[in-house]
Design an enzyme around this catalytic site. Sequence first.
Site, mmCIF file in Angstrom:
data_model
loop_
_atom_site.group_PDB
_atom_site.id
_atom_site.type_symbol
_atom_site.label_atom_id
_atom_site.label_comp_id
_atom_site.label_asym_id
_atom_site.label_seq_id
_atom_site.Cartn_x
_atom_site.Cartn_y
_atom_site.Cartn_z
ATOM 1 N N GLY A 109 0.732 -1.093 -0.074
ATOM 2 C CA GLY A 109 -0.275 -0.089 -0.040
ATOM 3 C C GLY A 109 0.922 1.322 0.008
ATOM 4 O O GLY A 109 0.356 2.280 -0.489
ATOM 5 N N GLU A 112 1.580 1.630 -3.495
ATOM 6 C CA GLU A 112 0.364 2.086 -4.265
ATOM 7 C C GLU A 112 0.043 3.585 -3.907
ATOM 8 O O GLU A 112 -0.548 4.302 -4.961
ATOM 9 C CB GLU A 112 -0.839 1.119 -3.866
ATOM 10 C CG GLU A 112 -0.608 -0.346 -4.321
ATOM 11 C CD GLU A 112 -1.667 -1.110 -3.788
ATOM 12 O OE1 GLU A 112 -1.696 -1.165 -2.555
ATOM 13 O OE2 GLU A 112 -2.274 -2.023 -4.343
ATOM 14 N N GLU A 132 2.624 -8.240 -1.823
ATOM 15 C CA GLU A 132 1.332 -9.019 -1.257
ATOM 16 C C GLU A 132 1.023 -10.327 -1.463
ATOM 17 O O GLU A 132 0.602 -11.332 -0.765
ATOM 18 C CB GLU A 132 0.186 -8.133 -1.914
ATOM 19 C CG GLU A 132 -0.220 -6.869 -1.218
ATOM 20 C CD GLU A 132 0.557 -5.682 -2.333
ATOM 21 O OE1 GLU A 132 1.389 -6.179 -2.816
ATOM 22 O OE2 GLU A 132 0.289 -4.664 -2.051
HETATM 23 N N1 COA Z 1 2.308 -3.935 8.714
HETATM 24 C C1 COA Z 1 2.304 -4.047 10.262
HETATM 25 N N2 COA Z 1 3.351 -4.104 10.880
HETATM 26 C C2 COA Z 1 4.496 -3.944 10.184
HETATM 27 C C3 COA Z 1 4.444 -3.899 8.593
HETATM 28 C C4 COA Z 1 3.290 -3.875 8.040
HETATM 29 N N3 COA Z 1 3.092 -3.946 6.717
HETATM 30 N N4 COA Z 1 5.704 -3.866 8.137
HETATM 31 C C5 COA Z 1 6.486 -3.601 9.362
HETATM 32 N N5 COA Z 1 5.832 -3.851 10.465
HETATM 33 C C6 COA Z 1 6.123 -3.757 11.886
HETATM 34 C C7 COA Z 1 7.021 -5.038 12.286
HETATM 35 O O1 COA Z 1 5.735 -6.111 12.522
HETATM 36 C C8 COA Z 1 7.597 -4.718 13.339
HETATM 37 O O2 COA Z 1 6.926 -4.483 14.513
HETATM 38 P P1 COA Z 1 7.377 -5.150 15.849
HETATM 39 O O3 COA Z 1 8.561 -4.311 16.265
HETATM 40 O O4 COA Z 1 6.482 -4.659 16.828
HETATM 41 O O5 COA Z 1 7.547 -6.496 15.735
HETATM 42 C C9 COA Z 1 8.239 -3.232 13.003
HETATM 43 O O6 COA Z 1 7.188 -2.709 11.843
HETATM 44 C C10 COA Z 1 9.384 -3.053 12.270
HETATM 45 O O7 COA Z 1 9.697 -4.138 11.211
HETATM 46 P P2 COA Z 1 10.755 -5.294 11.158
HETATM 47 O O8 COA Z 1 10.055 -6.500 10.328
HETATM 48 O O9 COA Z 1 11.268 -5.804 12.513
HETATM 49 O O10 COA Z 1 11.763 -4.435 10.300
HETATM 50 P P3 COA Z 1 12.953 -5.512 9.347
HETATM 51 O O11 COA Z 1 13.930 -4.569 8.924
HETATM 52 O O12 COA Z 1 13.429 -6.745 9.935
HETATM 53 O O13 COA Z 1 12.135 -5.670 7.930
HETATM 54 C C11 COA Z 1 10.422 -5.193 6.103
HETATM 55 C C12 COA Z 1 11.666 -4.697 7.189
HETATM 56 C C13 COA Z 1 9.893 -4.049 5.347
HETATM 57 C C14 COA Z 1 11.259 -6.003 5.179
HETATM 58 C C15 COA Z 1 9.512 -5.857 6.834
HETATM 59 O O14 COA Z 1 8.848 -5.291 7.819
HETATM 60 C C16 COA Z 1 8.432 -6.404 5.904
HETATM 61 O O15 COA Z 1 8.306 -7.420 5.377
HETATM 62 N N6 COA Z 1 6.959 -5.836 6.011
HETATM 63 C C17 COA Z 1 5.885 -6.006 5.678
HETATM 64 C C18 COA Z 1 5.993 -5.598 4.135
HETATM 65 C C19 COA Z 1 4.673 -6.115 3.358
HETATM 66 O O16 COA Z 1 4.283 -7.257 3.171
HETATM 67 N N7 COA Z 1 3.799 -5.063 3.227
HETATM 68 C C20 COA Z 1 2.682 -5.304 2.240
HETATM 69 C C21 COA Z 1 1.498 -5.554 3.238
HETATM 70 S S1 COA Z 1 0.074 -5.812 2.175
#
Ligand code: COA
Length: 258
Positions: A109, A112, A132
């Site tokens: 998003g 997007e 996604e």
């Molecule tokens: N929704 C909710 N929480 C999210 C998030 C999301 N899209 N992306 C990151 N966070 C949160 C994590 O859960 C974490 O929270 P916590 O500390 O309470 O556990 C915090 O943000 C930090 O993220 P973290 O994953 O620890 O950082 P990282 O550097 O290890 O990884 C990413 C970064 C972006 C690779 C990873 O956070 C990720 O894959 N996020 C999801 C991306 C995604 O799929 N977005 C599309 C959604 S449809």
Amino acid sequence: MYENLLIEKHERIAVLTVNRPNKLNALNIATRNEILAALDALQSDAEVRVLVITGAGDKAFIAGADIGEFAGQTALSQREVMTQRRAFDAMETFPKPVIAMINGFCLGGGLELALSCDIRVASEQAKLGQPEINLGVIPGGGGTQRLTRLVGEGKAMEMILTGEMITAAEAHALGLVNHVFAHAELREKTMALAAKIAEKSPVALRMAKEAVKTAARSGLDEGLRREVDLFALCFASEDKEEGVRAFLEKRKPNFVGR
Ligand code: COA
């Protein structure tokens, strides 16, 4: 005033920052609703001529929808959320230019929302993607449509089917971002770009945005007709008089937005 947003104004430029850095600025429903409210307020604020949108902290622009909120949703409740007035569409039709200042992870998003902006610039540290598919879903905020229109079907298909992130340099090569800046210079360079646009006639900017947006939404004949109408409409503005007079008098125009 907002729980999850910061709004600053620098002369004619407003900067809207999604402010949930601990969640990598993930867009929960409350934040999306706040974006809608902020856009309504900024639309009627005549001092604001250009909007920049970014994410708080050094790590993320917006890491997507808040995945935590997906857990409790049924198909019907999720559809309900997604068919209400949407931040993505409101951003696209916002009547002033919007620049996405992509300062880090720009995923799902988040991408997007950036795709709904008019111009995208990125830090060299940014990573962009539509992940996604890794959650067993597909982009639902316009990603399959706006990304495809911007970069073409083959590249959009690869990003959406693999869910892999691309670098800022790769995004630049695809035309997905207009410029890549050194991380430390991102804000300064973005504000300079915004300032250049903010000097122009707000009336002409609005007409120009609407005309360009028509290109992706209509056939060529209809688009050309719309362009002529919008061009002619500029002639109803004081700004057009001022622009032409300033040119003939060899001075800088002072556009007032009427
Ligand atoms: N929704 C909710 N929480 C999210 C998030 C999301 N899209 N992306 C990151 N966070 C949160 C994590 O859960 C974490 O929270 P916590 O500390 O309470 O556990 C915090 O943000 C930090 O993220 P973290 O994953 O620890 O950082 P990282 O550097 O290890 O990884 C990413 C970064 C972006 C690779 C990873 O956070 C990720 O894959 N996020 C999801 C991306 C995604 O799929 N977005 C599309 C959604 S449809």
